[in-house]
Design a protein around this motif. Sequence first.
Motif, PDB file in Angstrom:
ATOM      1  N   TYR A 255       3.209   1.654  -6.677  1.00  0.00           N
ATOM      2  CA  TYR A 255       1.882   1.683  -7.299  1.00  0.00           C
ATOM      3  C   TYR A 255       1.516   0.275  -7.741  1.00  0.00           C
ATOM      4  O   TYR A 255       2.264  -0.374  -8.480  1.00  0.00           O
ATOM      5  CB  TYR A 255       1.869   2.626  -8.505  1.00  0.00           C
ATOM      6  CG  TYR A 255       0.577   2.609  -9.294  1.00  0.00           C
ATOM      7  CD1 TYR A 255      -0.507   3.385  -8.893  1.00  0.00           C
ATOM      8  CD2 TYR A 255       0.430   1.810 -10.419  1.00  0.00           C
ATOM      9  CE1 TYR A 255      -1.706   3.368  -9.590  1.00  0.00           C
ATOM     10  CE2 TYR A 255      -0.763   1.778 -11.131  1.00  0.00           C
ATOM     11  CZ  TYR A 255      -1.825   2.555 -10.713  1.00  0.00           C
ATOM     12  OH  TYR A 255      -3.010   2.532 -11.401  1.00  0.00           O
ATOM     13  N   LEU A 256       0.351  -0.218  -7.286  1.00  0.00           N
ATOM     14  CA  LEU A 256      -0.088  -1.561  -7.644  1.00  0.00           C
ATOM     15  C   LEU A 256      -1.582  -1.539  -7.925  1.00  0.00           C
ATOM     16  O   LEU A 256      -2.394  -1.179  -7.061  1.00  0.00           O
ATOM     17  CB  LEU A 256       0.218  -2.540  -6.512  1.00  0.00           C
ATOM     18  CG  LEU A 256      -0.224  -4.000  -6.724  1.00  0.00           C
ATOM     19  CD1 LEU A 256       0.450  -4.602  -7.958  1.00  0.00           C
ATOM     20  CD2 LEU A 256       0.099  -4.836  -5.475  1.00  0.00           C
ATOM     21  N   SER A 257      -1.958  -1.912  -9.162  1.00  0.00           N
ATOM     22  CA  SER A 257      -3.364  -1.980  -9.548  1.00  0.00           C
ATOM     23  C   SER A 257      -3.689  -3.394 -10.009  1.00  0.00           C
ATOM     24  O   SER A 257      -3.067  -3.913 -10.940  1.00  0.00           O
ATOM     25  CB  SER A 257      -3.674  -0.988 -10.673  1.00  0.00           C
ATOM     26  OG  SER A 257      -4.983  -1.218 -11.185  1.00  0.00           O
ATOM     27  N   LEU A 258      -4.698  -3.989  -9.355  1.00  0.00           N
ATOM     28  CA  LEU A 258      -5.174  -5.334  -9.704  1.00  0.00           C
ATOM     29  C   LEU A 258      -6.653  -5.304 -10.056  1.00  0.00           C
ATOM     30  O   LEU A 258      -7.302  -6.349 -10.138  1.00  0.00           O
ATOM     31  CB  LEU A 258      -4.947  -6.279  -8.519  1.00  0.00           C
ATOM     32  CG  LEU A 258      -3.508  -6.410  -8.022  1.00  0.00           C
ATOM     33  CD1 LEU A 258      -3.469  -7.156  -6.688  1.00  0.00           C
ATOM     34  CD2 LEU A 258      -2.646  -7.132  -9.057  1.00  0.00           C
ATOM     35  N   ALA A 282      -7.430  -2.573  -5.699  1.00  0.00           N
ATOM     36  CA  ALA A 282      -7.799  -3.963  -6.015  1.00  0.00           C
ATOM     37  C   ALA A 282      -9.313  -4.119  -5.965  1.00  0.00           C
ATOM     38  O   ALA A 282      -9.853  -4.975  -5.272  1.00  0.00           O
ATOM     39  CB  ALA A 282      -7.115  -4.928  -5.054  1.00  0.00           C
ATOM     40  N   SER A 283     -10.027  -3.278  -6.700  1.00  0.00           N
ATOM     41  CA  SER A 283     -11.480  -3.325  -6.750  1.00  0.00           C
ATOM     42  C   SER A 283     -11.956  -4.329  -7.804  1.00  0.00           C
ATOM     43  O   SER A 283     -11.227  -4.662  -8.737  1.00  0.00           O
ATOM     44  CB  SER A 283     -12.046  -1.942  -7.081  1.00  0.00           C
ATOM     45  OG  SER A 283     -11.705  -1.004  -6.086  1.00  0.00           O
ATOM     46  N   PHE A 284     -13.210  -4.786  -7.626  1.00  0.00           N
ATOM     47  CA  PHE A 284     -13.816  -5.722  -8.566  1.00  0.00           C
ATOM     48  C   PHE A 284     -12.956  -6.984  -8.725  1.00  0.00           C
ATOM     49  O   PHE A 284     -12.682  -7.445  -9.831  1.00  0.00           O
ATOM     50  CB  PHE A 284     -14.050  -5.059  -9.935  1.00  0.00           C
ATOM     51  CG  PHE A 284     -15.013  -3.913  -9.895  1.00  0.00           C
ATOM     52  CD1 PHE A 284     -16.384  -4.128  -9.948  1.00  0.00           C
ATOM     53  CD2 PHE A 284     -14.547  -2.609  -9.786  1.00  0.00           C
ATOM     54  CE1 PHE A 284     -17.272  -3.056  -9.889  1.00  0.00           C
ATOM     55  CE2 PHE A 284     -15.431  -1.534  -9.729  1.00  0.00           C
ATOM     56  CZ  PHE A 284     -16.803  -1.755  -9.782  1.00  0.00           C
ATOM     57  N   LEU A 301       1.452   4.977   2.408  1.00  0.00           N
ATOM     58  CA  LEU A 301       0.191   4.759   1.699  1.00  0.00           C
ATOM     59  C   LEU A 301      -0.650   6.029   1.659  1.00  0.00           C
ATOM     60  O   LEU A 301      -1.022   6.590   2.689  1.00  0.00           O
ATOM     61  CB  LEU A 301      -0.602   3.634   2.365  1.00  0.00           C
ATOM     62  CG  LEU A 301      -1.736   3.034   1.523  1.00  0.00           C
ATOM     63  CD1 LEU A 301      -1.172   2.323   0.297  1.00  0.00           C
ATOM     64  CD2 LEU A 301      -2.580   2.056   2.357  1.00  0.00           C
ATOM     65  N   ALA A 302      -0.967   6.463   0.420  1.00  0.00           N
ATOM     66  CA  ALA A 302      -1.788   7.660   0.233  1.00  0.00           C
ATOM     67  C   ALA A 302      -3.174   7.317  -0.287  1.00  0.00           C
ATOM     68  O   ALA A 302      -4.117   8.097  -0.124  1.00  0.00           O
ATOM     69  CB  ALA A 302      -1.098   8.621  -0.741  1.00  0.00           C
ATOM     70  N   GLY A 303      -3.314   6.158  -0.959  1.00  0.00           N
ATOM     71  CA  GLY A 303      -4.605   5.789  -1.512  1.00  0.00           C
ATOM     72  C   GLY A 303      -4.841   4.295  -1.423  1.00  0.00           C
ATOM     73  O   GLY A 303      -3.966   3.502  -1.782  1.00  0.00           O
ATOM     74  N   LEU A 304      -6.032   3.911  -0.951  1.00  0.00           N
ATOM     75  CA  LEU A 304      -6.412   2.501  -0.861  1.00  0.00           C
ATOM     76  C   LEU A 304      -7.812   2.359  -1.436  1.00  0.00           C
ATOM     77  O   LEU A 304      -8.769   2.963  -0.936  1.00  0.00           O
ATOM     78  CB  LEU A 304      -6.377   2.032   0.600  1.00  0.00           C
ATOM     79  CG  LEU A 304      -6.780   0.576   0.857  1.00  0.00           C
ATOM     80  CD1 LEU A 304      -5.826  -0.380   0.144  1.00  0.00           C
ATOM     81  CD2 LEU A 304      -6.795   0.293   2.371  1.00  0.00           C
ATOM     82  N   VAL A 305      -7.948   1.558  -2.504  1.00  0.00           N
ATOM     83  CA  VAL A 305      -9.226   1.399  -3.204  1.00  0.00           C
ATOM     84  C   VAL A 305      -9.539  -0.084  -3.298  1.00  0.00           C
ATOM     85  O   VAL A 305      -8.874  -0.824  -4.042  1.00  0.00           O
ATOM     86  CB  VAL A 305      -9.175   2.032  -4.610  1.00  0.00           C
ATOM     87  CG1 VAL A 305     -10.564   1.988  -5.252  1.00  0.00           C
ATOM     88  CG2 VAL A 305      -8.669   3.467  -4.547  1.00  0.00           C
ATOM     89  N   LEU A 306     -10.557  -0.524  -2.547  1.00  0.00           N
ATOM     90  CA  LEU A 306     -10.905  -1.946  -2.479  1.00  0.00           C
ATOM     91  C   LEU A 306     -12.413  -2.136  -2.661  1.00  0.00           C
ATOM     92  O   LEU A 306     -13.069  -2.852  -1.910  1.00  0.00           O
ATOM     93  CB  LEU A 306     -10.466  -2.540  -1.135  1.00  0.00           C
ATOM     94  CG  LEU A 306      -8.984  -2.405  -0.772  1.00  0.00           C
ATOM     95  CD1 LEU A 306      -8.721  -2.954   0.623  1.00  0.00           C
ATOM     96  CD2 LEU A 306      -8.111  -3.120  -1.793  1.00  0.00           C
TER      97      LEU A 306
END
Length: 348
Positions: A255-258, A282-284, A301-306
């Motif tokens: 899990y990695l949130s930036l 890694a949004s915004f 990978l189950a979720g990718l948010v960019l």
Amino acid sequence: MVGYHSPTFNLLLCFHFISVLCSPSSPTHLCSPNQSAALFQFKTHFSINQTASKDCEYSYPKAKTTSWKKGTDCCLWDGVSCDNITGEVISLDLSCSCLSGTFPSNTTFFLLSSLQRLDLSFNDFRKSKISSNFGRFPSLTHLNLSYSWFSGPVPHEISYLSILVYLHLSDRPITDLIGFQAPGPILKLGKSAVNGIVRNLTKVREIYLDGIDMSSIDPNSFVNLSYSLTSLSLFGCHLRGKLPDNIFKLPNIEYLSLDANSELTGQFPKSNWSSPLVILSASFTSLSGELPESFGDLKSLAGLVLLFSNFSGSIPRSLGNLTQLEFLFLSHNYFSGKFLLHLQTSQN
């Protein structure tokens, strides 16, 4: 008459031993007086206020310390767990406990030297500083001080907790962070503390630092993060500068949130990118460049948010081969092509 060597006698004997082993034993007062006194003194520093835990995410607020009475076994107090042999307090869970008041910087609370788990999240400590004495728990493996209105610098001494596996210092609820405006006092993490965490916490598996001001930190400081790390969350930390791509290659990261670091730059690895990542967000940010074909190597990978970043070019067809992918958000970038329709078709 039942003989001593008869089957019936042996069966009765077995039942007797089972009944002895399973019968409730009389309560034993394990808690040592100094441990009890340390906890009770700690309790007196705070009042009970339901609004202090109004943001509690995991359970209903409960004033746990109201069960703490003098003359009773502190090992039976709500939120307290003890070692069955020594009677030493080894776990203290006061999350969502409606505690309101200034957290004392020097108190007998810090004499609970056998603590292994400490959770003080979702209380209101009224802009208190995090005491350097939190580094005095040599057996601590889990530390959670999140969302409890601490302020000021995170002490370097946190990095003395060398066997820590879980560190949660997040400063504000996510609902407050979405607007990117600090509603009140915020924590700051300086170079010394970050370098100490990277250098000393070699066993740490989860680090959550959402909302902590890290504007003075060079992202290259994270180059040597523990290979044990499975979760890293740096949401809204005011990070700026170029993020080294090796952070995406940590061998156990899941899990990695930036998110919400608008001045954070960098690109994803173009090759040799094989990791157990499950969620990457890694949004915004100001991360940029094309999404490399190496995304196809992220088999878990189950979720990718960019969202709302500076990515461009065509979207790699290798994303369509990710069989575990459940959600994908890529809008408000500069992508070209028609791959999204292809992806939707392949997943259905």
